[in-house]
Design an enzyme around this catalytic site. Structure first.
Site, mmCIF file in Angstrom:
data_model
loop_
_atom_site.group_PDB
_atom_site.id
_atom_site.type_symbol
_atom_site.label_atom_id
_atom_site.label_comp_id
_atom_site.label_asym_id
_atom_site.label_seq_id
_atom_site.Cartn_x
_atom_site.Cartn_y
_atom_site.Cartn_z
ATOM 1 N N THR A 192 -2.175 10.744 3.895
ATOM 2 C CA THR A 192 -0.521 10.960 3.709
ATOM 3 C C THR A 192 -0.427 11.819 2.690
ATOM 4 O OG1 THR A 192 -0.067 8.532 4.696
ATOM 5 C CG2 THR A 192 1.555 9.386 3.349
ATOM 6 N N THR B 200 -4.547 6.074 2.360
ATOM 7 C CA THR B 200 -4.862 4.799 1.960
ATOM 8 C C THR B 200 -5.389 3.581 2.697
ATOM 9 O OG1 THR B 200 -2.692 4.218 2.522
ATOM 10 C CG2 THR B 200 -2.899 4.994 0.169
HETATM 11 N N1 ASP Z 1 -2.925 6.377 7.687
HETATM 12 C C1 ASP Z 1 -2.880 6.992 6.497
HETATM 13 C C2 ASP Z 1 -4.261 7.304 6.095
HETATM 14 O O1 ASP Z 1 -4.959 6.307 5.642
HETATM 15 C C3 ASP Z 1 -2.069 6.418 5.430
HETATM 16 C C4 ASP Z 1 -2.287 7.031 4.111
HETATM 17 O O2 ASP Z 1 -2.635 8.102 3.902
HETATM 18 O O3 ASP Z 1 -1.816 6.482 3.173
HETATM 19 O O4 ASP Z 1 -4.645 8.541 6.328
#
Ligand code: ASP
Length: 322
Positions: A12, A87
């Site tokens: 993200t 994340t």
């Molecule tokens: N779905 C995303 C990922 O893990 C969430 C994020 O980056 O926080 O790439």
């Protein structure tokens, strides 16, 4: 000034939201435009290793990332490394690096819960915090640190606790090892050295499954028929399983395939307490290993690394159970 590498892997923190509210990767990394202002804090080099949503991350890519970090620290004399990462699987990559890297230089992994153009986006803030931590005089020899939302967590214990809250990373059992304020970085837990395992390939098949009430033998037998190198089970409470699934697991152990128990409770430590059918004492007697202080995803990463490093049965048991 310290020489720091920022390795981007996607997530993200590398994305933006479109008018329909869909969050997706963008062609130019949104943090790169801030590089000039960040250069006042350290000599920074950006490396674009992957551009992956973190559900696309794999142990093979984690190994590639770990090898890149080793090269930057050991051959190219960087003082510290920051990894930006999605994340969703950040805690697995962080723990993988914790086992793989044998360096004292500060290594921080960070991400964002809100993409670059969302109100309250936390990507740039978390990156700036990561730079402050890597540049701090006390940041050496702390293992892999997860820095998000003004907190510093140890890779071994932190987990994503919320789907969307920016305070998502928590270490439920032990708390953060440090915090950031506007002016300072405070470390207030001593880092206890974790296992470091020597391996340079990652090839083993180790699924992770979660126990549930009424889990039946046919389901577990279908898993046991797969070509497995090991199996991790998030068991109930202190480490108990439905009695129907024990027999197929014992067959795996007889075939020299390690079966590892962790708890589906997110606090506490597994231990063989109960003597009933499927209870921890019986599982222990039948040869299942109890992985202390690890979540399911992290125990899986550790078992893969131990198998890759060719630890024998007793060494695997000792390393997981100590
Ligand atoms: N779905 C995303 C990922 O893990 C969430 C994020 O980056 O926080 O790439």
């Amino acid at each position: 000034m310290r020489k720091i590498a920022i390795i981007h892997t996607g997530g993200t923190i590398a994305m933006a939201e479109d008018q329909a509210g869909s969050v997706a990767p963008v062609s130019d990394h949104p943090l790169s435009e801030h590089l000039n202002e960040l250069q006042s804090k350290a000599l920074i080099e950006e490396i674009f290793l992957f551009d992956l949503p973190s559900p696309h991350m794999t142990p093979v890519k984690m190994l590639e990332l770990g090898q890149k970090i080793s090269q930057l620290i050991e051959t190219e004399c960087f003082d510290g490394v920051i990894v930006t990462h999605g994340t969703d699987t950040l805690e697995e990559t962080a723990y993988f690096l914790d086992l793989f890297l044998h360096v004292g230089a500060p290594i921080v992994i960070t991400g964002a819960m809100r993409s670059s153009n969302e109100v309250g986006s936390d990507g740039l803030y978390n990156l700036m915090s990561a730079i402050r931590v890597v540049c701090d005089n006390e940041a050496q020899n702390k293992g892999i640190m997860v820095v998000m939302n003004d907190e510093i967590h140890s890779a071994a214990y932190c987990t994503k606790t919320s789907t969307s809250n920016i305070a998502t990373f928590q270490s439920p059992q032990f708390g953060p090892i440090g915090i950031l304020t506007k002016q300072d970085v405070y470390f207030y837990h001593k880092w206890i050295k974790h296992d470091q395992i020597e391996f340079d390939t990652i090839t083993k098949t180790v699924p992770l499954i979660k126990a549930y009430a009424g889990m039946d033998q046919a389901f577990i037998e279908s898993i046991c028929r797969l070509p497995l190198d090991g199996l991790v089970i998030e068991a109930f409470g202190q480490g108990n399983l439905p009695p129907d699934i024990v027999y197929p697991l014992v067959k795996l152990i007889k075939a020299s395939i390690p079966v590892v128990i962790v708890s589906r409770s997110f606090m506490g430590v597994v231990q063989p307490t109960y003597g009933y059918d499927g209870g921890g004492q019986q599982l222990k007697e039948r040869g299942l290993f109890f992985a202390k202080r690890l979540s399911g995803p992290k125990a899986r990463i550790k078992l893969m690394a131990l198998l890759e490093a060719k630890y024998n049965w007793e060494q695997i048991k000792d390393t997981l159970e100590t």
